[in-house]
Write an enzyme that holds these catalytic residues in place. Structure first.
Site, PDB file in Angstrom:
ATOM      1  N   LYS A  68      -6.644  13.320   0.419  1.00 22.53           N
ATOM      2  CA  LYS A  68      -7.845  12.779   1.072  1.00 22.53           C
ATOM      3  C   LYS A  68      -7.751  12.856   2.598  1.00 22.53           C
ATOM      4  O   LYS A  68      -8.746  13.098   3.273  1.00 22.53           O
ATOM      5  CB  LYS A  68      -8.093  11.339   0.626  1.00 22.53           C
ATOM      6  CG  LYS A  68      -8.520  11.241  -0.840  1.00 22.53           C
ATOM      7  CD  LYS A  68      -8.840   9.825  -1.249  1.00 22.53           C
ATOM      8  CE  LYS A  68      -9.081   9.728  -2.744  1.00 22.53           C
ATOM      9  NZ  LYS A  68      -9.410   8.386  -3.190  1.00 22.53           N
ATOM     10  N   ASN A  89     -13.059  12.273   0.105  1.00 21.22           N
ATOM     11  CA  ASN A  89     -12.846  12.561  -1.326  1.00 21.22           C
ATOM     12  C   ASN A  89     -13.853  13.575  -1.843  1.00 21.22           C
ATOM     13  O   ASN A  89     -13.765  14.004  -2.985  1.00 21.22           O
ATOM     14  CB  ASN A  89     -12.870  11.275  -2.170  1.00 21.22           C
ATOM     15  CG  ASN A  89     -14.275  10.767  -2.403  1.00 21.22           C
ATOM     16  OD1 ASN A  89     -15.193  11.051  -1.628  1.00 21.22           O
ATOM     17  ND2 ASN A  89     -14.464  10.017  -3.472  1.00 21.22           N
ATOM     18  N   ASP A 105     -15.868   6.714  -2.285  1.00 21.24           N
ATOM     19  CA  ASP A 105     -15.109   5.649  -2.962  1.00 21.24           C
ATOM     20  C   ASP A 105     -15.721   4.264  -2.715  1.00 21.24           C
ATOM     21  O   ASP A 105     -15.890   3.469  -3.637  1.00 21.24           O
ATOM     22  CB  ASP A 105     -13.647   5.633  -2.488  1.00 21.24           C
ATOM     23  CG  ASP A 105     -12.822   6.738  -3.140  1.00 21.24           C
ATOM     24  OD1 ASP A 105     -13.202   7.213  -4.225  1.00 21.24           O
ATOM     25  OD2 ASP A 105     -11.790   7.116  -2.559  1.00 21.24           O
TER      26      ASP A 105
HETATM   27  P1  NDP Z   1      -1.661   3.711  -0.772  1.00 19.63           P
HETATM   28  O1  NDP Z   1      -0.359   4.259  -1.195  1.00 19.63           O
HETATM   29  O2  NDP Z   1      -2.378   4.306   0.392  1.00 19.63           O
HETATM   30  O3  NDP Z   1      -1.482   2.138  -0.421  1.00 19.63           O
HETATM   31  C1  NDP Z   1      -0.772   1.319  -1.268  1.00 19.63           C
HETATM   32  C2  NDP Z   1      -0.917  -0.150  -0.845  1.00 19.63           C
HETATM   33  O4  NDP Z   1      -0.381  -0.934  -1.905  1.00 19.63           O
HETATM   34  C3  NDP Z   1      -0.175  -0.533   0.408  1.00 19.63           C
HETATM   35  O5  NDP Z   1      -0.952  -1.481   1.111  1.00 19.63           O
HETATM   36  C4  NDP Z   1       1.111  -1.166  -0.138  1.00 19.63           C
HETATM   37  O6  NDP Z   1       1.667  -2.168   0.730  1.00 19.63           O
HETATM   38  C5  NDP Z   1       0.587  -1.854  -1.366  1.00 19.63           C
HETATM   39  N1  NDP Z   1       1.575  -2.078  -2.433  1.00 19.63           N
HETATM   40  C6  NDP Z   1       2.207  -1.176  -3.214  1.00 19.63           C
HETATM   41  N2  NDP Z   1       2.983  -1.784  -4.127  1.00 19.63           N
HETATM   42  C7  NDP Z   1       2.858  -3.132  -3.920  1.00 19.63           C
HETATM   43  C8  NDP Z   1       3.406  -4.277  -4.554  1.00 19.63           C
HETATM   44  N3  NDP Z   1       4.252  -4.177  -5.580  1.00 19.63           N
HETATM   45  N4  NDP Z   1       3.031  -5.485  -4.090  1.00 19.63           N
HETATM   46  C9  NDP Z   1       2.157  -5.607  -3.055  1.00 19.63           C
HETATM   47  N5  NDP Z   1       1.612  -4.539  -2.414  1.00 19.63           N
HETATM   48  C10 NDP Z   1       1.948  -3.319  -2.850  1.00 19.63           C
HETATM   49  O7  NDP Z   1      -2.570   3.722  -2.094  1.00 19.63           O
HETATM   50  P2  NDP Z   1      -4.162   3.854  -2.143  1.00 19.63           P
HETATM   51  O8  NDP Z   1      -4.723   2.916  -1.141  1.00 19.63           O
HETATM   52  O9  NDP Z   1      -4.560   5.292  -2.071  1.00 19.63           O
HETATM   53  O10 NDP Z   1      -4.515   3.387  -3.649  1.00 19.63           O
HETATM   54  C11 NDP Z   1      -4.471   2.014  -4.018  1.00 19.63           C
HETATM   55  C12 NDP Z   1      -5.010   1.826  -5.423  1.00 19.63           C
HETATM   56  O11 NDP Z   1      -6.392   2.130  -5.497  1.00 19.63           O
HETATM   57  C13 NDP Z   1      -4.336   2.706  -6.484  1.00 19.63           C
HETATM   58  O12 NDP Z   1      -4.096   1.890  -7.613  1.00 19.63           O
HETATM   59  C14 NDP Z   1      -5.384   3.748  -6.792  1.00 19.63           C
HETATM   60  O13 NDP Z   1      -5.264   4.252  -8.107  1.00 19.63           O
HETATM   61  C15 NDP Z   1      -6.661   2.925  -6.644  1.00 19.63           C
HETATM   62  N6  NDP Z   1      -7.872   3.734  -6.402  1.00 19.63           N
HETATM   63  C16 NDP Z   1      -8.858   3.696  -7.353  1.00 19.63           C
HETATM   64  C17 NDP Z   1     -10.029   4.403  -7.191  1.00 19.63           C
HETATM   65  C18 NDP Z   1     -11.095   4.351  -8.248  1.00 19.63           C
HETATM   66  O14 NDP Z   1     -12.039   5.148  -8.214  1.00 19.63           O
HETATM   67  N7  NDP Z   1     -11.044   3.415  -9.189  1.00 19.63           N
HETATM   68  C19 NDP Z   1     -10.269   5.245  -5.992  1.00 19.63           C
HETATM   69  C20 NDP Z   1      -9.180   5.182  -5.031  1.00 19.63           C
HETATM   70  C21 NDP Z   1      -8.022   4.462  -5.254  1.00 19.63           C
HETATM   71  P3  NDP Z   1       2.628  -1.777   1.988  1.00 19.63           P
HETATM   72  O15 NDP Z   1       1.732  -1.201   3.022  1.00 19.63           O
HETATM   73  O16 NDP Z   1       3.209  -3.068   2.398  1.00 19.63           O
HETATM   74  O17 NDP Z   1       3.619  -0.792   1.440  1.00 19.63           O
END
Ligand code: NDP
Length: 275
Positions: A68, A89, A105
């Site tokens: 993306k 996207n 999104d």
């Molecule tokens: P990123 O990798 O960009 O970001 C991940 C985030 O999750 C960060 O803020 C990270 O925190 C946090 N994180 C990861 N593991 C944990 C944990 N165990 N506890 C607390 N915080 C955690 O991912 P995306 O933003 O791209 O995606 C996020 C979610 O959104 C995914 O599940 C994805 O599948 C979903 N999604 C769904 C869509 C849909 O159409 N339904 C579209 C787009 C995304 P830190 O910064 O501290 O590491």
């Protein structure tokens, strides 16, 4: 070259993608003649694969993880919502041969919340968990619905603060760690972390959800995600996952490509029934 207009989703991994099925359903429903396929494309192959796709009659492309941001950087022009989210996207081939980058999104989430599930955002206190790409994509479209306030909670608070710095000119938004949420309460909690993908739950205390409050996990699965289960334990009025968002973001992409808006309710019902 095929005589049908070509569309595709690029990403890695991609095998699990429901997008080809969703777009085939929309095309049949609306009588649009097109092909839509999924292609495994790692970030370093994006440019080459895109060129070959366009040479083969490609008219529009969806991009998913990890593309993306690459697609955002590559697009010749961007819509305002793509500009705000710094992620693309959906790419649209323009008549002059240039590529317009869009991000559907956020509108996908807002449509699933407000239209499909009757969860209105106006004047609501909203908590967004996570400060990654998905959070960046949903904040602007949520702000457009005039919530009372948004709190972004993240393990790494600095990342939440970066988002606050970018979005605070558009509405009331603040950053927080998880521990600092104690004592606050919200009408809607949106899980935009990737924790659900590994069966984890962000460190949430009890009492964060108002009476009649709702929860929404952007992740989706056949079983309730850890966050959906937590939401049910908190007595949420509605505990939803991101299947509806997935379908609505696809519908918006279909609309920007074809100028025809598919009806999503039939497909949502079908995919819900298959869980
Ligand atoms: P990123 O990798 O960009 O970001 C991940 C985030 O999750 C960060 O803020 C990270 O925190 C946090 N994180 C990861 N593991 C944990 C944990 N165990 N506890 C607390 N915080 C955690 O991912 P995306 O933003 O791209 O995606 C996020 C979610 O959104 C995914 O599940 C994805 O599948 C979903 N999604 C769904 C869509 C849909 O159409 N339904 C579209 C787009 C995304 P830190 O910064 O501290 O590491």
């Amino acid at each position: 070259m095929s005589d049908k207009d070509q569309y595709a989703v690029f990403g890695s991994p991609i095998k699990h993608s429901k997008s080809p099925r969703i777009h085939a359903f929309f095309a049949q429903q609306t009588g649009q003649i097109l092909d839509y396929k999924s292609v495994l494309v790692p970030a370093d192959a994006f440019e080459v694969q895109l060129k070959s796709f366009l040479d083969g009659g490609g008219r529009g492309l969806n991009c998913t993880v990890p593309l993306k941001e690459v697609a955002w950087a590559y697009a010749d022009k961007k819509t305002e919502r793509a500009q705000l989210s710094k992620a693309v996207n959906t790419l649209i081939l323009q008549d002059d041969g240039s590529l317009l980058g869009d991000n559907t999104d956020g509108i996908g989430l807002v449509t699933d919340l407000q239209k499909n599930n009757k969860i209105q955002l106006k004047d609501k206190r909203i908590l967004i968990l996570g400060a990654g790409g998905a959070s960046r994509g949903i904040i602007g479209p949520i702000q457009d619905e005039l919530p009372q306030s948004i709190v972004i909670a993240n393990r790494t608070v600095e990342k939440a603060q970066v988002l606050v710095d970018e979005f605070s000119c558009r509405g009331l938004v603040s950053a927080s760690g998880y521990a600092e949420l104690s004592g606050l309460s919200f009408d809607l909690i949106i899980n935009a972390t990737s924790a659900s993908l590994s069966g984890d739950l962000p460190p949430l205390g009890s009492g964060l959800l108002n009476n009649q409050g709702c929860c929404y996990d952007l992740a989706y699965a056949n079983e309730p995600t850890a966050f959906v289960s937590w939401s049910q334990q908190q007595g949420a009025l509605k505990s939803l996952d991101g299947l509806g968002m997935l379908i609505e973001q696809a519908a918006e992409a279909f609309y920007v490509w074809r100028g025809v808006r598919p009806n999503t309710s039939e497909l949502i019902e079908l995919l819900e029934a298959e869980r």
